[in-house]
Design a protein around this motif. Structure first.
Motif, PDB file in Angstrom:
ATOM      1  N   LEU A 184     -69.797  68.079  53.435  1.00  0.00           N
ATOM      2  CA  LEU A 184     -69.845  69.551  53.369  1.00  0.00           C
ATOM      3  C   LEU A 184     -68.633  69.686  54.081  1.00  0.00           C
ATOM      4  O   LEU A 184     -68.970  69.880  55.277  1.00  0.00           O
ATOM      5  N   TYR A 185     -67.578  69.983  53.684  1.00  0.00           N
ATOM      6  CA  TYR A 185     -66.377  70.417  54.750  1.00  0.00           C
ATOM      7  C   TYR A 185     -66.471  71.751  55.067  1.00  0.00           C
ATOM      8  O   TYR A 185     -66.878  72.582  54.573  1.00  0.00           O
ATOM      9  N   PRO A 186     -66.040  71.878  56.523  1.00  0.00           N
ATOM     10  CA  PRO A 186     -65.987  73.084  57.261  1.00  0.00           C
ATOM     11  C   PRO A 186     -64.879  74.160  56.283  1.00  0.00           C
ATOM     12  O   PRO A 186     -64.188  73.281  55.521  1.00  0.00           O
ATOM     13  N   ARG A 336     -56.740  62.581  56.568  1.00  0.00           N
ATOM     14  CA  ARG A 336     -56.546  61.839  55.090  1.00  0.00           C
ATOM     15  C   ARG A 336     -57.125  62.808  53.999  1.00  0.00           C
ATOM     16  O   ARG A 336     -56.920  62.359  52.932  1.00  0.00           O
ATOM     17  N   GLU A 337     -58.296  63.483  54.275  1.00  0.00           N
ATOM     18  CA  GLU A 337     -58.692  64.192  53.279  1.00  0.00           C
ATOM     19  C   GLU A 337     -58.228  65.593  52.947  1.00  0.00           C
ATOM     20  O   GLU A 337     -58.328  66.097  52.113  1.00  0.00           O
ATOM     21  N   THR A 338     -57.484  66.130  54.188  1.00  0.00           N
ATOM     22  CA  THR A 338     -57.317  67.507  53.973  1.00  0.00           C
ATOM     23  C   THR A 338     -55.580  67.774  53.543  1.00  0.00           C
ATOM     24  O   THR A 338     -55.275  68.351  52.912  1.00  0.00           O
ATOM     25  N   HIS A 378     -51.834  76.363  48.476  1.00  0.00           N
ATOM     26  CA  HIS A 378     -52.857  76.246  47.469  1.00  0.00           C
ATOM     27  C   HIS A 378     -53.911  75.448  47.683  1.00  0.00           C
ATOM     28  O   HIS A 378     -55.147  75.758  46.954  1.00  0.00           O
ATOM     29  N   ARG A 379     -53.528  74.343  48.231  1.00  0.00           N
ATOM     30  CA  ARG A 379     -54.652  73.386  48.457  1.00  0.00           C
ATOM     31  C   ARG A 379     -55.697  73.710  49.022  1.00  0.00           C
ATOM     32  O   ARG A 379     -56.902  73.769  49.031  1.00  0.00           O
ATOM     33  N   VAL A 380     -55.535  74.613  50.401  1.00  0.00           N
ATOM     34  CA  VAL A 380     -56.517  75.237  51.102  1.00  0.00           C
ATOM     35  C   VAL A 380     -57.171  76.277  50.371  1.00  0.00           C
ATOM     36  O   VAL A 380     -58.576  76.426  50.549  1.00  0.00           O
ATOM     37  N   ASN A 382     -57.852  76.290  47.251  1.00  0.00           N
ATOM     38  CA  ASN A 382     -58.520  75.836  46.327  1.00  0.00           C
ATOM     39  C   ASN A 382     -59.634  74.792  46.712  1.00  0.00           C
ATOM     40  O   ASN A 382     -60.966  74.966  46.266  1.00  0.00           O
ATOM     41  N   ASN A 383     -59.445  74.161  47.926  1.00  0.00           N
ATOM     42  CA  ASN A 383     -60.613  73.412  48.388  1.00  0.00           C
ATOM     43  C   ASN A 383     -61.258  73.813  49.641  1.00  0.00           C
ATOM     44  O   ASN A 383     -62.216  73.150  50.127  1.00  0.00           O
ATOM     45  N   PHE A 384     -60.690  74.748  50.419  1.00  0.00           N
ATOM     46  CA  PHE A 384     -61.369  74.877  51.938  1.00  0.00           C
ATOM     47  C   PHE A 384     -61.712  76.523  52.041  1.00  0.00           C
ATOM     48  O   PHE A 384     -61.723  76.836  53.122  1.00  0.00           O
ATOM     49  N   VAL A 387     -65.445  80.736  50.174  1.00  0.00           N
ATOM     50  CA  VAL A 387     -66.179  80.599  48.728  1.00  0.00           C
ATOM     51  C   VAL A 387     -66.926  79.258  48.252  1.00  0.00           C
ATOM     52  O   VAL A 387     -67.887  79.112  47.845  1.00  0.00           O
ATOM     53  N   LYS A 388     -65.672  78.711  48.322  1.00  0.00           N
ATOM     54  CA  LYS A 388     -66.139  77.125  47.916  1.00  0.00           C
ATOM     55  C   LYS A 388     -67.306  76.293  48.670  1.00  0.00           C
ATOM     56  O   LYS A 388     -68.220  75.882  48.272  1.00  0.00           O
ATOM     57  N   PHE A 389     -67.070  76.913  50.071  1.00  0.00           N
ATOM     58  CA  PHE A 389     -68.032  76.144  51.097  1.00  0.00           C
ATOM     59  C   PHE A 389     -69.577  76.853  50.706  1.00  0.00           C
ATOM     60  O   PHE A 389     -70.421  75.974  50.654  1.00  0.00           O
TER      61      PHE A 389
HETATM   62  C1  LIG Z   1     -59.926  69.641  45.623  1.00  0.00           C
HETATM   63  O1  LIG Z   1     -60.365  70.570  44.505  1.00  0.00           O
HETATM   64  C2  LIG Z   1     -60.072  69.774  43.321  1.00  0.00           C
HETATM   65  C3  LIG Z   1     -60.189  70.870  42.207  1.00  0.00           C
HETATM   66  O2  LIG Z   1     -61.340  71.497  42.210  1.00  0.00           O
HETATM   67  C4  LIG Z   1     -60.909  68.482  43.056  1.00  0.00           C
HETATM   68  O3  LIG Z   1     -60.742  67.831  41.967  1.00  0.00           O
HETATM   69  C5  LIG Z   1     -60.627  67.636  44.543  1.00  0.00           C
HETATM   70  O4  LIG Z   1     -61.721  66.622  44.450  1.00  0.00           O
HETATM   71  C6  LIG Z   1     -60.895  68.589  45.815  1.00  0.00           C
HETATM   72  N1  LIG Z   1     -60.650  67.849  46.852  1.00  0.00           N
HETATM   73  C7  LIG Z   1     -61.410  68.020  48.223  1.00  0.00           C
HETATM   74  C8  LIG Z   1     -60.879  66.787  49.062  1.00  0.00           C
HETATM   75  O5  LIG Z   1     -62.229  68.433  48.249  1.00  0.00           O
END
Ligand SMILES: *[C@@H]1O[C@H](CO)[C@@H](O)[C@H](O)[C@H]1NC(C)=O
Length: 407
Positions: A184-186, A336-338, A378-380, A382-384, A387-389
């Motif tokens: 579960l990413y911060p 490496r993941e961010t 955009h990456r942040v 979408n992924n961090f 709401v996602k958390f």
């Molecule tokens: C980032 O989000 C995309 C699309 O929702 C997903 O496929 C990808 O696994 C995510 N990457 C991480 C590191 O959370």
């Protein structure tokens, strides 16, 4: 609605506390009832959400000492958490469905006394890898605590970690625990950044005469490897020729506590290092910048230099990317993941040559800062995001409730 109790040792200000507060806020906003129990809560040194009525907090008063003659701190920290857990189970009268524990797993057996409740443990990093054991006595003492940590961590119904990197360390450290942890990413509180996003450096009182500033933002601790930023910057300055070199600047900003000997010593070491490299006039040192200054720096920087090796997660690269600033980081651990190398920044070796090479691509324009910045933002988003958390954590909690029903 799920009733979620939180058990946390010291609700001060730090990365672990930020995560706990975010988790509590997330679950509350998902409509659950949350209540935090802690052994220490100082209203003058804590996150505002814990005092402004958003979160219910109970500080369990106790007479347990912090240490015995400056020793056995970990043992006492464990005992304080056991005490808080006992309070929750025996005295509080709270009929909790799920309990969220972090940092100290030793209290899990107590929480298990509530047979109905599910235990979720957030492992920021195995505690035993963060301690030293120089003497035989210390080794014996730690052997006892390490065994306790492993046994009790294994008793949680669900273990969460902050990155796949920490997950792999967890598996190697707790070999006897069969179940793999989930990641579960911060997350980042975007509002805090949006609030200050229009501030320029002069707005926050910084007068830096450079259009190419590299920024390092990290506590002044040796393990953060800040010398790498100085050395690679110096190499870059010597490489690019006088005219370009005149435009370059390095900002070393970060948390500094004058009561911590390491901070004080290391700060001096770094200043001396800048002197001996002959780059003092191009380097600014900044102690404990406020949020608005941090945001202005992140936005103004050409790139963030992130020098620690094997960082467990590393929130600063995520903050920089949110501000559309690419990140140059060591190719290990959480970054490496961010960071996506070549897209939102550059992941590279932990050497001054490799860092200088990466920085040079931004100075020369072979790395497209604007395009990378956009991709990073955009990456942040979408992924961090929070709401996602929240969705992810809620999904985990619902999963635990489903498990309970099936029993
Ligand atoms: C980032 O989000 C995309 C699309 O929702 C997903 O496929 C990808 O696994 C995510 N990457 C991480 C590191 O959370």
């Amino acid at each position: 609605m799920v009733v979620v109790a939180f058990v946390h040792p010291d609700l001060g200000i730090g990365g672990a506390e930020r995560l706990v507060v975010d988790a509590a806020l997330a679950l509350r906003r998902k409509g659950h009832r949350v209540h935090l129990f802690t052994a220490h809560h100082d209203p003058t040194h804590c996150f505002p959400e814990t005092t402004d009525g958003q979160l219910e907090v109970t500080c369990v008063e106790n007479w347990l000492p912090r240490s015995t003659c400056d020793r056995l701190m970990a043992l006492w920290a464990y005992l304080r958490m056991v005490y808080v857990a006992l309070y929750l189970v025996v005295t509080s009268g709270l009929a909790f469905d799920v309990v969220f524990v972090d940092q100290v797993s030793a209290c899990i057996p107590i929480l298990r006394l509530r047979r109905q409740a599910k235990v979720l443990f957030y492992c920021h990093f195995p505690d035993q890898l963060l301690t030293q054991r120089r003497t035989l006595l210390k080794r014996l003492y730690r052997y006892f605590l390490d065994t306790l940590e492993e046994c009790t961590t294994g008793q949680a119904d669900c273990v969460l970690v902050n990155s796949h990197f920490t997950a792999s360390v967890y598996r190697d450290t707790f070999a006897s625990i069969g179940a793999a942890p989930s990641v579960l990413y911060p997350s980042l509180d975007f509002d805090k950044f949006d609030k200050y996003s229009s501030l320029s450096l002069p707005d926050v009182g910084l007068d830096i005469n450079s259009n190419c500033m590299f920024l390092s933002l990290n506590r002044f601790e040796r393990k953060k490897n800040l010398n790498l930023a100085l050395e690679s910057f110096s190499l870059l300055v010597n490489r690019v020729g006088e005219q370009l070199a005149a435009t370059l600047h390095l900002m070393l900003a970060g948390g500094y506590d004058q009561h911590l000997q390491e901070n004080v010593e290391h700060y001096t070491e770094l200043v001396n290092s800048a002197k001996s490299l002959g780059i003092v006039d191009k380097v600014t040192f900044l102690k404990s910048p406020e949020d608005r200054v941090k945001v202005a720096l992140l936005r103004a920087a050409k790139c963030l230099l992130y020098t620690p090796d094997k960082e467990h997660f590393g929130i600063v690269p995520v903050e920089a990317m949110y501000m559309s600033t690419p990140v140059i980081a060591v190719n290990s651990g959480g970054p490496r993941e961010t960071v996506v190398s070549g897209e939102t920044g550059i992941l590279t070796h932990q050497t001054q040559e490799a860092f200088a090479d990466a920085m040079e691509t931004f100075v020369m324009g072979t790395s497209d800062r604007a395009a990378m910045g956009t991709a990073a933002h955009h990456r942040v988003v979408n992924n961090f995001s929070f709401v996602k958390f929240s969705e992810h954590l809620n999904y985990i909690v619902q999963g635990l409730m489903d498990e309970r029903k099936q029993k």
